[in-house]
Structure formats: structure tokens, C-alpha cells
Scaffold this motif. Structure first.
Motif, PDB file in Angstrom:
ATOM      1  N   PRO A 162       5.545 -19.382   9.565  1.00 58.47           N
ATOM      2  CA  PRO A 162       5.676 -19.871  11.060  1.00 58.47           C
ATOM      3  C   PRO A 162       5.345 -21.204  11.307  1.00 58.47           C
ATOM      4  O   PRO A 162       4.109 -21.471  10.911  1.00 58.47           O
ATOM      5  N   ALA A 163       5.845 -21.914  12.025  1.00 57.20           N
ATOM      6  CA  ALA A 163       5.765 -23.166  12.263  1.00 57.20           C
ATOM      7  C   ALA A 163       4.592 -23.222  13.221  1.00 57.20           C
ATOM      8  O   ALA A 163       4.207 -22.528  14.193  1.00 57.20           O
ATOM      9  N   PRO A 164       3.366 -24.034  12.857  1.00 53.58           N
ATOM     10  CA  PRO A 164       2.213 -24.438  13.641  1.00 53.58           C
ATOM     11  C   PRO A 164       2.505 -25.052  14.997  1.00 53.58           C
ATOM     12  O   PRO A 164       3.611 -25.716  15.307  1.00 53.58           O
ATOM     13  N   ASP A 165       1.988 -24.761  16.069  1.00 60.21           N
ATOM     14  CA  ASP A 165       2.265 -25.441  17.566  1.00 60.21           C
ATOM     15  C   ASP A 165       1.205 -26.240  17.771  1.00 60.21           C
ATOM     16  O   ASP A 165       0.981 -26.897  18.852  1.00 60.21           O
ATOM     17  N   LEU A 166      -0.068 -26.226  17.070  1.00 62.09           N
ATOM     18  CA  LEU A 166      -1.144 -27.369  17.291  1.00 62.09           C
ATOM     19  C   LEU A 166      -0.904 -28.489  16.164  1.00 62.09           C
ATOM     20  O   LEU A 166      -0.592 -27.868  14.839  1.00 62.09           O
ATOM     21  N   PHE A 167      -1.745 -29.556  16.005  1.00 59.51           N
ATOM     22  CA  PHE A 167      -1.497 -30.482  15.114  1.00 59.51           C
ATOM     23  C   PHE A 167      -2.804 -31.129  15.140  1.00 59.51           C
ATOM     24  O   PHE A 167      -3.609 -31.261  16.115  1.00 59.51           O
ATOM     25  N   ALA A 168      -3.212 -31.550  14.002  1.00 57.80           N
ATOM     26  CA  ALA A 168      -4.558 -32.601  13.616  1.00 57.80           C
ATOM     27  C   ALA A 168      -4.086 -33.733  13.144  1.00 57.80           C
ATOM     28  O   ALA A 168      -3.487 -33.824  11.757  1.00 57.80           O
TER      29      ALA A 168
END
Length: 233
Positions: A162-168
Motif C-alpha cells: 500500500p502506498a504510504p501517505d507520509l514522507f521523510a
């Protein structure tokens, strides 16, 4: 609320970013002993953007970057034993067959496979985006930033993750172009003191402390005031 970024977990650190299992355990136990609650990245983001879901003042969020195999070998069992959660910001180019990004000195065997990451997320692990090639986004052309982010998301889709919805942001590096590109694909992003000046209160500039070995004593003393100085990342 506080957020800390770790990388490789190793009994014999050979990088300023490596932490030993014993050091990681001591940090978590110390924070718990001082009343900290460990929360997932999504809970920290929700708290920062919605007062109705606010977490405790002393909440701590831990994110492990890049997708090292040691995260699931050492960190995950330790964190589970202590009853705390964490997130992982993986880099898809490190998890699939192919040339290693030049910014990473480790070999392919040091990183997880896509299958291992898929199993971890299926079991409830919280995944964050971290680009495909682990490159500083503020050094790229605008179109290349978009390509980096889209290639990462396509890789996850191809492997049934599943595509993450947060980013770093890799290296914490970002500018307004990077923020705009990330905002078009994610609902929030974690940064460090690197790159452009922060945008206070922005969901796409949530500060986190980058662990370095020179910061170990301050981390074990929970000296958040100096740890969270953005000029010291």
C-alpha cells in the motif's frame, strides 16, 4: 512531542548514524521511565494538525530510515518487547535488484527485500515514503523530483505494498519545489535541519532529530532542547 530518526542498527557501528541495539534499548527504556508515550508517525501528524486528536506533551515518535535489514532483525523485536511502535521510511531503489544509489555505502545485502517489507506492512507496520534513489530533492530539477516520487510509488504498487501517505525527505533536504511535489502525493512530511529554512507549522516540515553518535549522551539524557536545535542536525 518529539520525533527521532535512526538508520542502521549494528553491534559494531561503523558510521556516525549507526546505533547499537543496547543503545537503542537504553534510550527507549529511559524515555518510558520518564513517562514518554511512543506513538506512530501518523499519530504524531494527526496530533500536530488536529487538536481533537492531540497526543501527550511528552510523546515520542521513532522512524527508522532507508530500509536496512537490521531494522527488522534488531530494532523490531526490541521495540515489540518494550511495547512501543515505530515507523519506517524505506527507499525503494535500495530494496530491489539494481545499482545501489551512490550516496549509500552499504551493500544490497544490508537492506530488506520488497517481500520482507510487504510482510511487515501487512502485519501493521507504518511505512513512509523516502524517494526511490535516496537523493537530496532540492538538488534536482523540478521534473526529476516528481519522477523520483512517482517511481517510488510505482515500485510499491508493483510489489503489492500500500502506498504510504507520509514522507521523510532524504537527508532532510527540501525546498519549496520539493514541498510542493510531496504535498501533491502525501498528506505530511518529516524534515530535519538540513536544506531550506523550515516553514513553522507546516505539515510538510515536521521536524525530527537525526541520531548521530555525537548526540548519544544527549539522547540518553533526553536533552530535547539541544537535540531539537535545527542547526545541529
Amino acid at each position: 512531542m518529539h520525533s527521532v530518526c535512526f538508520h542502521h542498527v549494528d553491534e559494531d557501528p561503523n558510521s556516525e548514524f549507526d546505533v547499537t541495539p543496547a543503545e537503542l534499548q537504553r534510550f527507549v527504556r529511559t524515555a518510558l521511565d520518564h513517562g514518554a508515550t511512543f506513538v506512530a508517525p501518523s499519530a504524531l501528524v494527526d496530533s500536530a494538525t488536529n487538536t481533537e486528536t492531540a497526543t501527550a506533551e511528552g510523546a515520542v515518535c521513532v522512524i527508522f530510515d532507508d530500509g536496512y535489514r537490521s531494522i527488522l532483525e534488531y530494532a523490531a523485536p526490541l521495540m515489540s518487547e518494550l511495547g512501543v511502535v515505530f515507523g519506517m521510511a524505506a527507499t525503494t531503489g535500495l530494496l530491489i535488484d539494481g545499482e545501489r544509489p551512490t550516496s549509500m555505502s552499504h551493500s544490497s545485502s544490508d537492506f530488506l527485500t520488497m517481500a520482507a517489507l510487504r510482510d511487515w506492512t501487512a502485519a501493521g507496520g507504518e511505512l513512509l515514503g523516502h524517494s526511490h534513489s535516496h537523493i537530496a530533492l532540492d538538488k534536482l530539477a523540478t521534473a526529476t523530483i516528481a519522477h523520483e516520487l512517482d517511481t517510488e510509488l510505482a515500485a510499491y504498487a508493483e510489489h503489492g505494498i500500500p502506498a504510504p501517505d507520509l514522507f521523510a525527505y532524504p537527508f532532510g533536504a527540501r525546498d519549496n519545489r520539493a514541498r510542493t511535489a510531496v504535498a501533491a502525493r502525501y498528506r505530511a512530511a518529516f524534515a530535519t535541519g538540513s536544506g531550506a529554512p523550515p516553514s513553522p507549522g507546516s505539515r510538510f516540515d515536521i521536524h525530527r532529530v537525526t541520531f548521530r553518535r555525537r548526540k548519544l549522551l544527549r539522547l540518553l539524557c533526553l536533552d530535547w532542547k539541544t537535540l531539537e536545535d535545527p542547526t545541529d542536525d
